[in-house]
Design a protein around this motif. Sequence first.
Motif, PDB file in Angstrom:
ATOM      1  N   LEU A  16     -28.501  22.001 -25.864  1.00 21.30           N
ATOM      2  CA  LEU A  16     -27.968  21.336 -27.623  1.00 21.30           C
ATOM      3  C   LEU A  16     -26.825  22.412 -28.383  1.00 21.30           C
ATOM      4  O   LEU A  16     -27.209  22.436 -28.664  1.00 21.30           O
ATOM      5  N   PRO A  17     -26.082  23.023 -28.769  1.00 18.38           N
ATOM      6  CA  PRO A  17     -25.566  22.808 -29.709  1.00 18.38           C
ATOM      7  C   PRO A  17     -24.316  22.559 -31.084  1.00 18.38           C
ATOM      8  O   PRO A  17     -25.152  22.043 -32.058  1.00 18.38           O
ATOM      9  N   LEU A  39     -17.218  19.883 -25.317  1.00  9.36           N
ATOM     10  CA  LEU A  39     -17.594  19.619 -24.111  1.00  9.36           C
ATOM     11  C   LEU A  39     -19.158  19.081 -24.463  1.00  9.36           C
ATOM     12  O   LEU A  39     -19.651  19.926 -25.160  1.00  9.36           O
ATOM     13  N   PRO A  40     -18.870  17.689 -24.789  1.00  8.09           N
ATOM     14  CA  PRO A  40     -20.660  16.837 -24.876  1.00  8.09           C
ATOM     15  C   PRO A  40     -21.424  16.479 -24.027  1.00  8.09           C
ATOM     16  O   PRO A  40     -20.819  16.274 -22.732  1.00  8.09           O
ATOM     17  N   ILE A  41     -22.636  17.243 -24.473  1.00  8.77           N
ATOM     18  CA  ILE A  41     -23.723  17.179 -22.767  1.00  8.77           C
ATOM     19  C   ILE A  41     -24.684  16.393 -23.811  1.00  8.77           C
ATOM     20  O   ILE A  41     -25.112  16.443 -24.922  1.00  8.77           O
ATOM     21  N   THR A  42     -25.140  15.263 -23.197  1.00  8.85           N
ATOM     22  CA  THR A  42     -26.629  15.107 -23.152  1.00  8.85           C
ATOM     23  C   THR A  42     -27.453  14.211 -22.074  1.00  8.85           C
ATOM     24  O   THR A  42     -26.777  15.270 -20.881  1.00  8.85           O
ATOM     25  N   LEU A  65     -27.782  33.600 -31.103  1.00  9.17           N
ATOM     26  CA  LEU A  65     -27.822  31.895 -31.187  1.00  9.17           C
ATOM     27  C   LEU A  65     -27.816  31.003 -31.891  1.00  9.17           C
ATOM     28  O   LEU A  65     -26.798  31.622 -32.780  1.00  9.17           O
ATOM     29  N   VAL A  66     -27.152  29.938 -30.916  1.00  6.72           N
ATOM     30  CA  VAL A  66     -26.140  28.913 -31.908  1.00  6.72           C
ATOM     31  C   VAL A  66     -26.594  27.804 -32.638  1.00  6.72           C
ATOM     32  O   VAL A  66     -25.862  27.037 -32.701  1.00  6.72           O
ATOM     33  N   GLY A  67     -27.639  27.502 -31.845  1.00  9.67           N
ATOM     34  CA  GLY A  67     -28.287  26.087 -32.382  1.00  9.67           C
ATOM     35  C   GLY A  67     -29.721  25.964 -31.847  1.00  9.67           C
ATOM     36  O   GLY A  67     -30.131  26.156 -30.502  1.00  9.67           O
ATOM     37  N   GLU A  68     -30.785  25.661 -32.561  1.00  5.92           N
ATOM     38  CA  GLU A  68     -31.626  24.896 -31.084  1.00  5.92           C
ATOM     39  C   GLU A  68     -32.340  23.546 -31.652  1.00  5.92           C
ATOM     40  O   GLU A  68     -31.965  23.094 -32.473  1.00  5.92           O
ATOM     41  N   GLN A  69     -32.788  23.250 -30.979  1.00  2.00           N
ATOM     42  CA  GLN A  69     -33.487  21.623 -30.992  1.00  2.00           C
ATOM     43  C   GLN A  69     -34.340  21.637 -30.639  1.00  2.00           C
ATOM     44  O   GLN A  69     -34.856  22.248 -29.318  1.00  2.00           O
ATOM     45  N   THR A  70     -35.436  20.343 -30.741  1.00  2.00           N
ATOM     46  CA  THR A  70     -36.423  20.283 -30.292  1.00  2.00           C
ATOM     47  C   THR A  70     -36.290  18.314 -29.949  1.00  2.00           C
ATOM     48  O   THR A  70     -36.387  17.715 -30.373  1.00  2.00           O
ATOM     49  N   THR A  71     -37.073  17.777 -28.524  1.00  2.00           N
ATOM     50  CA  THR A  71     -36.725  16.840 -27.804  1.00  2.00           C
ATOM     51  C   THR A  71     -37.680  16.352 -28.390  1.00  2.00           C
ATOM     52  O   THR A  71     -39.371  16.628 -29.126  1.00  2.00           O
ATOM     53  N   ASP A  72     -37.517  15.163 -28.791  1.00  2.00           N
ATOM     54  CA  ASP A  72     -38.920  13.487 -29.782  1.00  2.00           C
ATOM     55  C   ASP A  72     -39.465  13.329 -28.613  1.00  2.00           C
ATOM     56  O   ASP A  72     -39.731  13.592 -27.301  1.00  2.00           O
ATOM     57  N   PHE A  77     -31.605  14.748 -25.932  1.00  2.00           N
ATOM     58  CA  PHE A  77     -30.893  15.588 -26.444  1.00  2.00           C
ATOM     59  C   PHE A  77     -29.405  15.554 -26.194  1.00  2.00           C
ATOM     60  O   PHE A  77     -29.195  14.704 -24.981  1.00  2.00           O
ATOM     61  N   LYS A  78     -29.140  15.556 -27.437  1.00  2.00           N
ATOM     62  CA  LYS A  78     -27.514  16.108 -27.316  1.00  2.00           C
ATOM     63  C   LYS A  78     -26.807  17.120 -28.141  1.00  2.00           C
ATOM     64  O   LYS A  78     -27.202  17.683 -28.965  1.00  2.00           O
ATOM     65  N   VAL A  79     -25.339  17.463 -27.473  1.00  2.00           N
ATOM     66  CA  VAL A  79     -25.270  18.939 -27.798  1.00  2.00           C
ATOM     67  C   VAL A  79     -23.405  18.760 -27.608  1.00  2.00           C
ATOM     68  O   VAL A  79     -23.141  18.180 -26.139  1.00  2.00           O
ATOM     69  N   GLY A  80     -22.636  19.886 -28.567  1.00  2.00           N
ATOM     70  CA  GLY A  80     -21.327  19.763 -28.449  1.00  2.00           C
ATOM     71  C   GLY A  80     -21.272  21.947 -28.306  1.00  2.00           C
ATOM     72  O   GLY A  80     -21.356  21.713 -28.965  1.00  2.00           O
ATOM     73  N   LEU A  81     -20.508  21.363 -27.090  1.00  2.00           N
ATOM     74  CA  LEU A  81     -19.860  23.007 -26.960  1.00  2.00           C
ATOM     75  C   LEU A  81     -18.760  23.124 -26.399  1.00  2.00           C
ATOM     76  O   LEU A  81     -17.647  22.541 -25.992  1.00  2.00           O
ATOM     77  N   PRO A  82     -18.169  23.633 -27.847  1.00  2.00           N
ATOM     78  CA  PRO A  82     -16.670  24.155 -28.081  1.00  2.00           C
ATOM     79  C   PRO A  82     -16.324  24.793 -26.862  1.00  2.00           C
ATOM     80  O   PRO A  82     -16.832  25.617 -26.686  1.00  2.00           O
ATOM     81  N   VAL A  83     -14.931  24.523 -26.154  1.00  2.00           N
ATOM     82  CA  VAL A  83     -14.607  25.661 -24.699  1.00  2.00           C
ATOM     83  C   VAL A  83     -13.625  26.723 -25.369  1.00  2.00           C
ATOM     84  O   VAL A  83     -13.999  26.911 -26.649  1.00  2.00           O
ATOM     85  N   GLY A  84     -13.550  27.333 -24.311  1.00  2.00           N
ATOM     86  CA  GLY A  84     -13.348  28.927 -24.646  1.00  2.00           C
ATOM     87  C   GLY A  84     -14.047  29.724 -24.368  1.00  2.00           C
ATOM     88  O   GLY A  84     -13.788  30.954 -25.108  1.00  2.00           O
TER      89      GLY A  84
END
Length: 182
Positions: A16-17, A39-42, A65-72, A77-84
């Motif tokens: 996720l972030p 890069l989207p990640i699901t 740490l750049v992001g956190e989430q808890t699954t429902d 889950f879903k996250v987008g990671l900037p490339v590089g």
Amino acid sequence: MHAIRTSLAIIALTTLPGLAYAQENAAKSKAGATAEPVLPITGRITDGDKKLEGCHIAVYRENDLVGEQTTDKTGKFKVGLPVGETYGIVFQREGFVPKRILVDTRAELPKGELVFEPLDMEVSMLASSKYDGTDTDALDFPFAIVSWDKRVKAFTQDEKYTRDMMRTNGALLLMAGRSTRQ
């Protein structure tokens, strides 16, 4: 626009972030500014059978740490990671062994605006009770590594590394089984 398809079947993983980052880039793109590729990640987290609610997902860029989430209740889950950058994704839930995935988005990508298909992950968490009597320090390493594969022009999993980690996991389970029979 250059579209790149990606898919990933990883046994026992998830992410996720940069969701807000991806939305910010979409807004920049609409405003005429060049958006950085993301890069989207699901994915979905399970215990091997059932969807796992309440899994904590932490995303690190390098060691920050750049992001956190808890699954429902769906375990998605879903996250987008900037490339590089290089990211570590950690999946945790009480009663389960934490899982880690390394996602290396540093790559020599094709020129032009890039849009990636979502990288789909299926993460199966393992009950910590199965490891009673063994040292699980070997599982502190990433369970999988994802990076750019210029041959297929997509982000892919390092299958050899993942197989080796699965062998390590299997050996630990075998040792745990032997220690409980003594």
